[in-house]
Design a protein around this motif. Sequence first.
Motif, short mmCIF file in Angstrom:
data_model
loop_
_atom_site.label_atom_id
_atom_site.label_comp_id
_atom_site.label_asym_id
_atom_site.label_seq_id
_atom_site.Cartn_x
_atom_site.Cartn_y
_atom_site.Cartn_z
N ALA A 141 11.39 14.22 -9.42
CA ALA A 141 11.34 12.93 -8.74
C ALA A 141 12.32 12.92 -7.56
N HIS A 145 11.33 12.41 -3.46
CA HIS A 145 12.02 11.43 -2.59
C HIS A 145 12.66 12.12 -1.39
N ASP A 183 0.44 10.73 -8.23
CA ASP A 183 1.57 10.72 -9.16
C ASP A 183 2.89 10.28 -8.50
N PRO A 185 5.93 8.27 -6.74
CA PRO A 185 6.45 6.91 -6.89
C PRO A 185 5.96 6.04 -5.72
N GLU A 186 5.85 4.74 -5.95
CA GLU A 186 5.52 3.83 -4.86
C GLU A 186 6.61 3.92 -3.79
N PHE A 374 4.80 2.72 -13.03
CA PHE A 374 5.25 2.85 -11.65
C PHE A 374 6.49 3.73 -11.57
N SER A 375 7.05 3.76 -10.36
CA SER A 375 8.26 4.55 -10.11
C SER A 375 8.02 6.02 -10.46
N ASP A 376 8.97 6.66 -11.13
CA ASP A 376 8.82 8.10 -11.41
C ASP A 376 8.02 8.37 -12.69
N GLN A 377 7.45 7.32 -13.29
CA GLN A 377 6.82 7.48 -14.61
C GLN A 377 5.63 8.45 -14.59
N ARG A 378 4.83 8.42 -13.51
CA ARG A 378 3.67 9.32 -13.46
C ARG A 378 4.10 10.78 -13.32
#
Length: 457
Positions: A141, A145, A183, A185-186, A374-378
Motif C-alpha cells: 500500500a 501511494h 484494487d 486505494p481511493e 475501501f482504502s488499502d483493504q483491497r
Amino acid sequence: AMAPSNKAHVVVLAFPFSSHPSALFFLARKLSEWAPDVAFSFFCTPKTNGSLSSWPTLPNLRIYDVADGLPEGHVSKGRVDDEVEFFLVATPGNYREAVKRVDEIEKVSCVVSDAFLWFAREIAEEMGVAWVAFWIATACALSVHLNTDLIRRKIGTRSEEVSARMDESLAFIPGCSQFRVRDLPEGIVFGPLDFSLFKSLHKMSQELPRATAILVNTIEEIDYDPVLDHLRTVLNKCLPVGPLTLLAPTRRDCDSDPHSCLPWLEARAHDPASVAYVGFGTVVVPPPSELAALAEALEESGVHFLWSLKDNTRESLPAGFLDRTRGRGLVVPWTPQSRVLGHVAVGAFISHCGWNSVLESITFVVPMIYRPFFSDQRINARILSQVLGIAVEVKGGVLTKDGVMDGLDLLLKRKEGKEMRERIGALKLIAKNAVGETGSSTKNLKTALEIIRGSAA
Ligand code: UDP
C-alpha cells in the motif's frame, strides 16, 4: 521541572482516525519502554487521548492534546469524513503550536509521525531535527501511494478512462503485478480526488522520500521482497517493524470484555475452530442490504457466530433475527478482537481486511472470508488470497447469503480451510520469530531507536 538539556526528547505525532492513533501509541510505548532515558511526548486529539488513559503510565511518556478542528458544539453525524475534513483544516497549525510549547520547555531532538502527517517534515526541519515516519499498513500500500504520480500518468484520472482500465495489472510498479487498478486505494486514480484527505496523501507521497527513515508495520519475511527492494530505492531507509501488536505490551485498552464475549466463547471451547467471528473494524459500515444478507447466511448456515456490530446498524438485521439465533449467536457493539481470535473455538473470520485484522488473523491462525470496502483493504485482500493463500473472497465480491454460506462451509468444514490454517500456522511462526529477541522486526525497531535517539551512525 526542567529536564537536563542534553536529554533526547522525541515528539510523536498521531493521526487521530481509525486504528492510526493506537498504532502510533503502541510504537511510542514500546520505544519509551526500551529507552527509559529518552523523553517521549505523544500528540493526538483530546478524544483519542482520553481513550488512552486506561493504559498504565510510563514516567518518560507524556500525552498532549492537539485541536481537533471541530466547530464548537459540533454534533457528530457519525461520518468520519466530516471529522477528517475539520481536522485537516486545523493542521498543521494545531501540531506546530503544541510541539512548539513542549520544545520551549525541553528541546525536541526528533520528530516521529504517522506517515499521513507529511507536514511533520516541515516541523522537524524548522527545529533542525530528523523526521521518522511510521506507515501503519503494508509495504504494498505504501508503494502504490508513493507511485501515485506514475499511476496517474499510466492510467489517467478521468473517470471514463479509469473505469475502462479497472482490470489492468499494476505490473509497471515493481512487485505489484498481482494488483489491479481496481484494487488501488481511493484517491489515487478514482474516488473524489479533491477530497482533502486524498490531496494530503498525494502530498505525503512527495514528502516521504525526504524522511530519515520510514517504519512499516509489516514483517520483512512476509511482505514481500520485490516491493521492499523497490521501497528501499525510493526511501532513505525502510524498516519493517511488525506486527507491532506482538511487540507491544499485552495489556491494551481494547482488550477489556464488557459484553462477555470470552465466557460465551468458553462455552464453545469443546468444539475447536467451529465459531465464525464477524468484524469490520472501527470505520466500515457495510450497506444495509449486505448486513441483511450476512445475517441470513449466519442464520441458515446453522454455525455459531460472534458479531461485532455497531449499535446504530442493528436496524439492518432481519426482523426476529436476534431472537431466532439467540444462544447460537452473540451480537455486540465491541469485542476484544485479539482475544476473541485467540480463542480455540473461533475458526473463521468474516472481515473487511483492515491491516490490523489481517495481522491478528495471522497471529491467531484464523483464516478470513473477506469483503474489502475501501482504502488499502483491497490490496490487503489480494495479498492474502493471491500471494499467501490464506483467505477467500466472498463469492461475487459483496456479502450475499450464498457467498457467505459457501465461504463458511469452505473454512469451517472443508479441507481447503484446514490447509489454509496450516499455511497461516507457518506464517504465525515467521511473525513470532520476527518479533523475537533476534528477529528482523526487533532488529529494525532497534535501528529505528538509534536513529530516533540521534545516535545512529
Ligand atoms: N477491534 C476490536 N474490537 C472490535 C472491532 C475492532 O478490538 O469490536 C480492533 C481490532 O482488533 C483491530 C482494530 O480494532 O486491531 C481495527 O483495525 P483494522 O486495521 O482491522 O481496521 P480499521 O478499523 O483500521 O478499518
